[in-house]
Scaffold this motif. Sequence first.
Motif, PDB file in Angstrom:
ATOM      1  N   GLY A  49       0.790  -1.227   0.000  1.00  0.00           N
ATOM      2  CA  GLY A  49       0.000   0.000   0.000  1.00  0.00           C
ATOM      3  C   GLY A  49       0.818   1.270   0.000  1.00  0.00           C
ATOM      4  O   GLY A  49       0.305   2.332  -0.340  1.00  0.00           O
ATOM      5  N   MET A  50       2.100   1.191   0.360  1.00  0.00           N
ATOM      6  CA  MET A  50       2.931   2.398   0.393  1.00  0.00           C
ATOM      7  C   MET A  50       3.595   2.646  -0.954  1.00  0.00           C
ATOM      8  O   MET A  50       3.866   1.719  -1.710  1.00  0.00           O
ATOM      9  N   LYS A  51       3.881   3.906  -1.230  1.00  0.00           N
ATOM     10  CA  LYS A  51       4.612   4.301  -2.430  1.00  0.00           C
ATOM     11  C   LYS A  51       6.101   4.154  -2.168  1.00  0.00           C
ATOM     12  O   LYS A  51       6.582   4.487  -1.080  1.00  0.00           O
ATOM     13  N   VAL A  52       6.828   3.646  -3.172  1.00  0.00           N
ATOM     14  CA  VAL A  52       8.290   3.613  -3.136  1.00  0.00           C
ATOM     15  C   VAL A  52       8.815   4.250  -4.414  1.00  0.00           C
ATOM     16  O   VAL A  52       8.160   4.209  -5.451  1.00  0.00           O
ATOM     17  N   TRP A  53       9.993   4.840  -4.331  1.00  0.00           N
ATOM     18  CA  TRP A  53      10.607   5.421  -5.518  1.00  0.00           C
ATOM     19  C   TRP A  53      12.118   5.266  -5.448  1.00  0.00           C
ATOM     20  O   TRP A  53      12.689   5.110  -4.379  1.00  0.00           O
ATOM     21  N   CYS A  54      12.709   5.275  -6.623  1.00  0.00           N
ATOM     22  CA  CYS A  54      14.148   5.131  -6.765  1.00  0.00           C
ATOM     23  C   CYS A  54      14.705   6.384  -7.430  1.00  0.00           C
ATOM     24  O   CYS A  54      14.104   6.915  -8.367  1.00  0.00           O
ATOM     25  N   GLU A  55      15.843   6.816  -6.952  1.00  0.00           N
ATOM     26  CA  GLU A  55      16.578   7.927  -7.560  1.00  0.00           C
ATOM     27  C   GLU A  55      17.967   7.425  -7.911  1.00  0.00           C
ATOM     28  O   GLU A  55      18.624   6.784  -7.090  1.00  0.00           O
ATOM     29  N   THR A  56      18.385   7.678  -9.143  1.00  0.00           N
ATOM     30  CA  THR A  56      19.720   7.283  -9.585  1.00  0.00           C
ATOM     31  C   THR A  56      20.473   8.505 -10.095  1.00  0.00           C
ATOM     32  O   THR A  56      19.872   9.464 -10.572  1.00  0.00           O
ATOM     33  N   GLU A  57      21.793   8.423  -9.996  1.00  0.00           N
ATOM     34  CA  GLU A  57      22.655   9.434 -10.604  1.00  0.00           C
ATOM     35  C   GLU A  57      23.840   8.728 -11.233  1.00  0.00           C
ATOM     36  O   GLU A  57      24.493   7.904 -10.591  1.00  0.00           O
ATOM     37  N   LEU A  58      24.089   9.048 -12.489  1.00  0.00           N
ATOM     38  CA  LEU A  58      25.242   8.506 -13.195  1.00  0.00           C
ATOM     39  C   LEU A  58      26.483   9.205 -12.659  1.00  0.00           C
ATOM     40  O   LEU A  58      26.664  10.410 -12.845  1.00  0.00           O
ATOM     41  N   THR A  59      27.340   8.445 -11.961  1.00  0.00           N
ATOM     42  CA  THR A  59      28.491   9.050 -11.287  1.00  0.00           C
ATOM     43  C   THR A  59      29.830   8.698 -11.919  1.00  0.00           C
ATOM     44  O   THR A  59      30.847   9.301 -11.588  1.00  0.00           O
ATOM     45  N   GLU A  60      29.836   7.716 -12.834  1.00  0.00           N
ATOM     46  CA  GLU A  60      31.090   7.334 -13.486  1.00  0.00           C
ATOM     47  C   GLU A  60      30.798   6.807 -14.878  1.00  0.00           C
ATOM     48  O   GLU A  60      29.876   6.020 -15.074  1.00  0.00           O
TER      49      GLU A  60
END
Length: 128
Positions: free
Chosen positions: A74-85
């Motif tokens: 029932g909860m929302k989840v999210w992913c954040e990515t950053e290209l670091t290399e």
Amino acid sequence: MIETGIKGRQETIVTEENSAKAVGSGTLLVFATPAMIALIEETAWKSVASSLGEGEGTVGTKLDVAHISATPVGMKVWCETELTEVDRRRLVFTVAVYDEKGKIGEGTHERFIISNEKFMEKANAKKA
């Protein structure tokens, strides 16, 4: 050429279908670690897709991720990515996954830029 700094974000809702019980990674109705990994991969590949050449894609090759907190159905989840290399065709992302109460996962994810056609030819050759 792809350069560092590209960010991505994807979200989903925890359901019985992406729970540990449903995917076989446990017996509880919480967001499954394999589902979190899939969300990380989706966020990373989608973040760089528009920067690739014609006929190119990326494939995941390495994950170093900690699943540090459970999230119920029932909860929302999210992913954040950053290209670091960026090292030629190798891409490394810093990743973080959150639910509505805070961080639930973190780590790094590696992908390689591939020619979709050549990759599938090589994979299909295993059947010959």
